[in-house]
Enzyme design. Structure first.
Site, PDB file in Angstrom:
ATOM      1  N   HIS A 245       0.847  -1.188   0.000  1.00 16.62           N
ATOM      2  CA  HIS A 245       0.000   0.000   0.000  1.00 16.62           C
ATOM      3  C   HIS A 245       0.882   1.237   0.000  1.00 16.62           C
ATOM      4  O   HIS A 245       1.959   1.239   0.595  1.00 16.62           O
ATOM      5  CB  HIS A 245      -0.925   0.006   1.231  1.00 16.62           C
ATOM      6  CG  HIS A 245      -2.042   0.986   1.129  1.00 16.62           C
ATOM      7  ND1 HIS A 245      -1.905   2.313   1.496  1.00 16.62           N
ATOM      8  CD2 HIS A 245      -3.321   0.835   0.708  1.00 16.62           C
ATOM      9  CE1 HIS A 245      -3.057   2.934   1.287  1.00 16.62           C
ATOM     10  NE2 HIS A 245      -3.932   2.074   0.820  1.00 16.62           N
ATOM     11  N   GLU A 308      -7.579  -5.016  -0.665  1.00 19.01           N
ATOM     12  CA  GLU A 308      -8.023  -5.711  -1.870  1.00 19.01           C
ATOM     13  C   GLU A 308      -8.145  -7.216  -1.664  1.00 19.01           C
ATOM     14  O   GLU A 308      -9.009  -7.870  -2.254  1.00 19.01           O
ATOM     15  CB  GLU A 308      -7.046  -5.439  -3.020  1.00 19.01           C
ATOM     16  CG  GLU A 308      -6.973  -3.988  -3.434  1.00 19.01           C
ATOM     17  CD  GLU A 308      -5.694  -3.676  -4.200  1.00 19.01           C
ATOM     18  OE1 GLU A 308      -4.916  -4.611  -4.468  1.00 19.01           O
ATOM     19  OE2 GLU A 308      -5.468  -2.497  -4.513  1.00 19.01           O
TER      20      GLU A 308
END
Length: 366
Positions: A245, A308
């Site tokens: 991320h 995700e």
């Protein structure tokens, strides 16, 4: 260098705070753990909208108003659905939202909340050769979205989707939110600003990423060796989907929130739940293998599980095909976009950064 605007503060906001070092997400004074699975999506919409709309009603009235907005959106876009259906599902949703009025009031905001939840099931059904199902204004938002998709809905699946919408409702000044605020700063209407957010969200480095997680899991299951498959992907310079991320240097707190929801779905006694439990167990094995492979391959970086990974499992479990995952992401995030747009409009300040020219210099004639 300011490429990517790393560490540049572009807005003061009361809406959300992303603590990348500590792995915490705060939404208007509440931790994600307080909200996910405990607050309904309509309650979180009200939390985000508070102070930005003078006529904002209470929680129960707002739920009813969102229901009425779903009906209004369905009636508005129904004549267009046949033209939208040949587009990919995300483009069809975006094009359908583009016909909404471009105002700044609460009614405009609620139509934008309703639109992804209405358009996505309708376009998916048309793609399967089925007739779209009209909204039920008395139903809760997540449950009605699933009912419009499948004709029926279980309370457990509705609660799971509701938890997902809450979990992804806002997340600091990410790419789509920043795009939304830039357009809002021009004093354009909410629809224009949200269309900018939708454009940014489509990219595979942002909201377009959950779908490939399913493809990865299926490929690893077929290969029979998670470590070997993942190592080969890294050796060929491929990204491991669902990991890493831009902000978080520790585990994404949204991953844990969604993993808990998926675990609840897998703990029930139905055959579908047992299948979900098996899918979760396999995903957890892949997750641990990926974290170890990434630790060895990239020891200088902390690459952890992101939102995700478990988004893909949850949305698969509630019945959405992977090509529609970004649509459902948008259905949750649109509340945050609207709140950011209103917050930016209130400042009256146009977002206009400077660039540094590094191209060739023309010869100047004396």
């Amino acid at each position: 260098m300011a490429n990517g605007l790393d560490d540049v503060v572009a807005a003061d906001t009361v809406l959300s705070d992303v603590d990348g070092a500590g792995g915490h997400l705060t939404i208007r004074g509440h931790s994600l753990a307080e909200l996910a699975g405990r607050w309904r999506y309509a309650q979180v919409v009200r939390l985000l909208f508070d102070g930005f709309f003078d006529d904002l009603p209470g929680d129960a009235e707002l739920e009813k108003a969102i229901g009425k907005a779903r009906v209004e959106v369905f009636d508005r876009v129904k004549p267009l659905l046949a033209q939208l259906a040949p587009l990919d599902i995300y483009s069809g949703m975006r094009a359908g939202m583009a016909v909404l009025p471009d105002g700044d009031g609460l009614a405009d905001a609620l139509r934008l909340i309703a639109a992804p939840a209405v358009l996505t099931p309708a376009l998916l059904r048309l793609g399967r050769g089925e007739t779209p199902i009209a909204p039920d204004p008395k139903a809760d938002h997540a449950g009605d979205m699933l009912r419009m998709l499948a004709g029926t809905v279980s309370p457990a699946l509705a609660k799971a989707l509701d938890s997902y919408l809450v979990t992804v409702c806002d997340h600091g000044l990410n790419a789509s939110t920043f795009a939304t605020r830039v357009v809002a700063s021009t004093q354009a209407g909410l629809t224009s600003a949200i269309l900018a957010g939708l454009g940014a969200l489509k990219g595979p480095l942002h909201g377009g990423a959950p779908g490939p997680v399913i493809e990865m899991l299926d490929a690893i299951e077929a290969s029979g060796d998670a470590t070997a498959w993942l190592s080969d992907e890294i050796a060929h310079g491929e990204r491991i989907m669902g990991f890493g991320h831009r902000i978080y240097r520790v585990r994404d707190p949204r991953a844990d929130a969604l993993k808990a929801v998926v675990r609840q779905l897998g703990s029930r006694n139905e055959a579908s739940s047992k299948k979900m439990g098996s899918r979760l167990a396999f995903a957890e094995t892949v997750e641990q293998a990926a974290l170890e492979v990434l630790r060895i391959a990239k020891p200088q970086r902390s690459i952890q599980t992101n939102v995700e990974f478990y988004t893909a499992l949850l949305l698969e479990a509630v019945g959405f095909p992977k090509e529609a995952f970004s649509n459902v992401f948008a259905a949750g995030r649109v509340a945050g976009w609207i709140a950011h747009a209103r917050e930016q409009q209130a400042t009256g300040r146009l977002i206009r950064p400077q660039s540094r020219y590094v191209g060739p210099v023309p010869d100047l004639v004396a």
